[in-house]
Design a protein around this motif. Structure first.
Motif, PDB file in Angstrom:
ATOM      1  N   ALA A 174       0.830  -1.211   0.000  1.00 36.01           N
ATOM      2  CA  ALA A 174       0.000   0.000   0.000  1.00 36.01           C
ATOM      3  C   ALA A 174       0.864   1.260   0.000  1.00 36.01           C
ATOM      4  O   ALA A 174       0.548   2.246  -0.669  1.00 36.01           O
ATOM      5  N   ARG A 175       1.943   1.229   0.731  1.00 37.87           N
ATOM      6  CA  ARG A 175       2.852   2.381   0.739  1.00 37.87           C
ATOM      7  C   ARG A 175       3.516   2.573  -0.616  1.00 37.87           C
ATOM      8  O   ARG A 175       3.610   3.693  -1.127  1.00 37.87           O
ATOM      9  N   ARG A 176       3.989   1.457  -1.190  1.00 40.97           N
ATOM     10  CA  ARG A 176       4.742   1.541  -2.447  1.00 40.97           C
ATOM     11  C   ARG A 176       3.854   1.941  -3.616  1.00 40.97           C
ATOM     12  O   ARG A 176       4.221   2.811  -4.412  1.00 40.97           O
ATOM     13  N   ARG A 177       2.696   1.326  -3.742  1.00 37.30           N
ATOM     14  CA  ARG A 177       1.869   1.528  -4.925  1.00 37.30           C
ATOM     15  C   ARG A 177       1.001   2.779  -4.839  1.00 37.30           C
ATOM     16  O   ARG A 177       0.668   3.378  -5.862  1.00 37.30           O
ATOM     17  N   TYR A 178       0.598   3.142  -3.606  1.00 37.53           N
ATOM     18  CA  TYR A 178      -0.367   4.243  -3.474  1.00 37.53           C
ATOM     19  C   TYR A 178       0.088   5.365  -2.557  1.00 37.53           C
ATOM     20  O   TYR A 178      -0.620   6.364  -2.420  1.00 37.53           O
ATOM     21  N   GLY A 179       1.228   5.214  -1.922  1.00 35.42           N
ATOM     22  CA  GLY A 179       1.682   6.246  -0.996  1.00 35.42           C
ATOM     23  C   GLY A 179       0.786   6.384   0.219  1.00 35.42           C
ATOM     24  O   GLY A 179       0.710   7.462   0.817  1.00 35.42           O
ATOM     25  N   GLU A 180       0.108   5.303   0.601  1.00 36.33           N
ATOM     26  CA  GLU A 180      -0.827   5.372   1.721  1.00 36.33           C
ATOM     27  C   GLU A 180      -0.084   5.530   3.050  1.00 36.33           C
ATOM     28  O   GLU A 180       1.023   5.011   3.227  1.00 36.33           O
ATOM     29  N   ASP A 181      -0.706   6.235   3.955  1.00 38.38           N
ATOM     30  CA  ASP A 181      -0.193   6.368   5.313  1.00 38.38           C
ATOM     31  C   ASP A 181      -0.676   5.159   6.105  1.00 38.38           C
ATOM     32  O   ASP A 181      -1.662   5.218   6.835  1.00 38.38           O
ATOM     33  N   ALA A 182       0.022   4.036   5.917  1.00 39.24           N
ATOM     34  CA  ALA A 182      -0.353   2.780   6.564  1.00 39.24           C
ATOM     35  C   ALA A 182       0.814   2.300   7.411  1.00 39.24           C
ATOM     36  O   ALA A 182       1.961   2.344   6.970  1.00 39.24           O
ATOM     37  N   SER A 183       0.525   1.837   8.613  1.00 38.56           N
ATOM     38  CA  SER A 183       1.585   1.347   9.492  1.00 38.56           C
ATOM     39  C   SER A 183       1.163   0.025  10.121  1.00 38.56           C
ATOM     40  O   SER A 183      -0.004  -0.178  10.477  1.00 38.56           O
ATOM     41  N   TYR A 184       2.128  -0.875  10.244  1.00 39.01           N
ATOM     42  CA  TYR A 184       1.891  -2.199  10.821  1.00 39.01           C
ATOM     43  C   TYR A 184       1.955  -2.130  12.342  1.00 39.01           C
ATOM     44  O   TYR A 184       2.815  -1.453  12.913  1.00 39.01           O
ATOM     45  N   MET A 185       1.037  -2.820  12.998  1.00 45.44           N
ATOM     46  CA  MET A 185       1.031  -2.924  14.452  1.00 45.44           C
ATOM     47  C   MET A 185       1.118  -4.395  14.836  1.00 45.44           C
ATOM     48  O   MET A 185       0.289  -5.211  14.397  1.00 45.44           O
ATOM     49  N   ASP A 186       2.128  -4.749  15.626  1.00 43.24           N
ATOM     50  CA  ASP A 186       2.228  -6.132  16.064  1.00 43.24           C
ATOM     51  C   ASP A 186       1.256  -6.390  17.214  1.00 43.24           C
ATOM     52  O   ASP A 186       0.519  -5.495  17.651  1.00 43.24           O
ATOM     53  N   ARG A 187       1.265  -7.633  17.712  1.00 45.34           N
ATOM     54  CA  ARG A 187       0.281  -8.006  18.711  1.00 45.34           C
ATOM     55  C   ARG A 187       0.391  -7.167  19.986  1.00 45.34           C
ATOM     56  O   ARG A 187      -0.627  -6.743  20.543  1.00 45.34           O
ATOM     57  N   ASP A 188       1.598  -6.905  20.410  1.00 45.51           N
ATOM     58  CA  ASP A 188       1.761  -6.112  21.628  1.00 45.51           C
ATOM     59  C   ASP A 188       1.208  -4.703  21.446  1.00 45.51           C
ATOM     60  O   ASP A 188       0.565  -4.152  22.350  1.00 45.51           O
ATOM     61  N   ALA A 189       1.486  -4.114  20.276  1.00 43.88           N
ATOM     62  CA  ALA A 189       1.003  -2.755  20.015  1.00 43.88           C
ATOM     63  C   ALA A 189      -0.522  -2.719  19.955  1.00 43.88           C
ATOM     64  O   ALA A 189      -1.163  -1.783  20.454  1.00 43.88           O
ATOM     65  N   VAL A 190      -1.121  -3.747  19.340  1.00 47.93           N
ATOM     66  CA  VAL A 190      -2.585  -3.804  19.254  1.00 47.93           C
ATOM     67  C   VAL A 190      -3.196  -3.939  20.644  1.00 47.93           C
ATOM     68  O   VAL A 190      -4.111  -3.201  21.030  1.00 47.93           O
ATOM     69  N   ARG A 191      -2.674  -4.883  21.421  1.00 46.05           N
ATOM     70  CA  ARG A 191      -3.289  -5.164  22.721  1.00 46.05           C
ATOM     71  C   ARG A 191      -2.981  -4.100  23.760  1.00 46.05           C
ATOM     72  O   ARG A 191      -3.621  -4.065  24.810  1.00 46.05           O
ATOM     73  N   ALA A 192      -2.023  -3.213  23.439  1.00 46.31           N
ATOM     74  CA  ALA A 192      -1.791  -2.081  24.328  1.00 46.31           C
ATOM     75  C   ALA A 192      -2.940  -1.080  24.279  1.00 46.31           C
ATOM     76  O   ALA A 192      -3.193  -0.368  25.258  1.00 46.31           O
ATOM     77  N   VAL A 193      -3.664  -1.046  23.152  1.00 45.50           N
ATOM     78  CA  VAL A 193      -4.763  -0.086  23.020  1.00 45.50           C
ATOM     79  C   VAL A 193      -6.132  -0.752  22.932  1.00 45.50           C
ATOM     80  O   VAL A 193      -7.150  -0.128  23.226  1.00 45.50           O
ATOM     81  N   LEU A 194      -6.166  -2.030  22.551  1.00 49.53           N
ATOM     82  CA  LEU A 194      -7.410  -2.802  22.510  1.00 49.53           C
ATOM     83  C   LEU A 194      -7.234  -3.979  23.456  1.00 49.53           C
ATOM     84  O   LEU A 194      -6.528  -4.945  23.142  1.00 49.53           O
ATOM     85  N   LYS A 195      -7.857  -3.903  24.621  1.00 49.52           N
ATOM     86  CA  LYS A 195      -7.603  -4.872  25.693  1.00 49.52           C
ATOM     87  C   LYS A 195      -8.429  -6.129  25.478  1.00 49.52           C
ATOM     88  O   LYS A 195      -9.376  -6.433  26.214  1.00 49.52           O
ATOM     89  N   SER A 196      -8.072  -6.870  24.432  1.00 50.50           N
ATOM     90  CA  SER A 196      -8.820  -8.063  24.054  1.00 50.50           C
ATOM     91  C   SER A 196      -7.865  -9.115  23.525  1.00 50.50           C
ATOM     92  O   SER A 196      -6.961  -8.799  22.734  1.00 50.50           O
ATOM     93  N   ASP A 197      -8.076 -10.365  23.942  1.00 53.60           N
ATOM     94  CA  ASP A 197      -7.232 -11.435  23.411  1.00 53.60           C
ATOM     95  C   ASP A 197      -7.760 -11.966  22.082  1.00 53.60           C
ATOM     96  O   ASP A 197      -7.211 -12.909  21.519  1.00 53.60           O
TER      97      ASP A 197
END
Length: 426
Positions: A143-166
């Motif tokens: 998405a970044r390469r083809r469209y210049g989108e402002d997209a960022s990957y979040m790993d599991r720790d980063a996701v669960r730091a803000v969404l408290k769900s397993d």
């Protein structure tokens, strides 16, 4: 008819009512439907100096346009791979760029028109309910390469730091996406159309049309509009008005609920102002509203409207299954709206005949695609471009009628089962 009792109605800042059509009115273009697609088309025509009339059966933003999840992000109801198979890779690329342009069209309208009550909030997280980080990283880079989108990957720790769900694993954060109050946005667009000289008539259901010849006629119970161009932008509420259009999509119901005010409880589950959507077909989508004091939660689709009690039960089961800590969170309101889905899951945008246009079937991904759909239809009417032809591969093919609805429901249940199997396998 009054607006359905939704969170958006309760927080609508412009309650102004418009008159019903009475007598004969002449204009350059008449738009049938006062939702996102119709108002976007009317706005662009009015900006170009054309005289426009909008006919709305109920009130501006009455249907799904004014009471949806409020997510504004690039893309369509189906993926780019499916689009490429139907239209070719080059067209699929151009269509995705159009969807990105639709996002910016909405954002720019909010900014330039000073629509503070649209409550634009940046950011959208697309979360996985199974472990597939390698693929997601590759998607982000693409998405970044083809469209210049402002997209960022979040790993599991980063996701669960803000969404408290397993339930959640990895995610993509779309920085260019945002969420908003769709009804206040629509009401602001309506005011701008009128400021530019356009006329909007509510409680003005179209009862008949004469589309032959250079001068078209659109009739309501109270009067007639004559125009050179007619645009059908009626979505899931088309009914019997246009048989060719009506047979080409399926009306699908989707559901939303809003919680009671409980900021402290919500903070134990959700620690982000981003909107959130999961990767399942017709999965959950939700966001904090009222500065984090309430939770708006949507999901489920059915081919016929379910009872309010039933939909609340199902949505709450999804919410509590994702966030057990919200089991005590009360629900204040729940509502549904009709969307229109074509079999190919792409918008149906184009010219049906000389001076007769359509802009419909956005399949639950309408806040950006209605914007760009209205824009390209207006460009076609004005003779400025033929970008609407990019949607030609996705025509008005028969959607299957009652059999199509049955197939759609069975397909949804099948996809739900596949989602459950994949999550268990993870």
């Amino acid at each position: 008819m009054a607006y359905p009792d939704t969170y958006y109605r309760r927080t609508m800042t412009d309650p102004a009512a418009r008159p019903a059509l009475a007598g004969t009115v002449d204009c350059d273009a008449v738009i049938i439907g006062g939702g996102l697609a119709g108002l976007s088309t009317a706005l662009q025509l009015a900006r170009a100096g054309r005289s426009v009339v909008v006919l709305e059966t109920e009130s501006i933003g009455f249907g799904a346009s004014g009471r949806n999840g409020g997510f504004v992000s690039a893309g369509y109801a189906t993926g780019e791979g499916n689009i490429a198979r139907m239209a070719g890779p080059a067209s699929a690329h151009e269509l995705h760029l159009l969807s990105m342009e639709g996002v910016e069209f909405v954002r720019d309208n909010i900014r330039t028109l000073g629509l503070q009550d649209a409550k634009l909030r940046p950011g959208l997280m697309s979360v996985l309910r199974y472990d597939d980080g390698a693929r997601l990283k590759a998607d982000v880079e693409d998405a970044r390469r083809r469209y210049g989108e402002d997209a960022s990957y979040m790993d599991r720790d980063a996701v669960r730091a803000v969404l408290k769900s397993d339930r959640y694993h990895q995610a993509v954060r779309h920085g260019d996406a945002f969420h908003m109050h769709p009804l206040n946005y629509l009401r602001g667009i309506a005011r701008e159309i009128e400021r530019l000289g356009g006329r909007i008539f509510e409680q003005s259901a179209t009862t008949g049309t004469d589309l032959e010849g250079a001068e078209k006629r659109v009739k309501t119970a109270g009067g007639t509009v004559t125009a050179r161009d007619v645009v059908f932008a009626t979505g899931g509420y088309t009914g019997a008005l246009n048989a060719r259009l009506r047979r080409a999509f399926l009306p699908i119901a989707t559901y939303v609920m809003i919680s009671e005010e409980a900021p402290d409880l919500l903070a134990t589950a959700i620690a982000t102002g981003d909107a959130i959507g999961d990767n399942r077909r017709a999965g959950d989508y939700y966001r904090l509203v009222d500065d984090g004091r309430r939770l708006l939660w949507g999901g489920r689709i059915t081919t016929r409207a379910a009872s309010a009690e039933g939909l609340v039960r199902e949505l709450r089961a999804e919410m509590v299954g994702t966030y057990p800590q919200l089991a005590g969170l009360g629900t204040e309101l729940a509502w549904s709206g009709l969307m229109s889905y074509a079999r190919h899951l792409m918008p149906q945008i184009g010219r049906m005949a000389s001076g007769v246009w359509h802009c419909t079937a956005f399949g639950g991904h309408g806040l950006n695609t209605t914007a760009i759909g209205g824009k390209v239809v207006a460009e076609g009417i004005l003779g400025e471009s033929e970008r609407y032809r990019l949607f030609a591969p996705f025509g008005l093919a028969w959607a299957g009628g009652l059999a199509g609805l049955a197939v759609a429901q069975l397909t949804y249940w099948k996809l739900q089962a596949q989602d459950r199997w994949r999550e268990r396998a993870a």
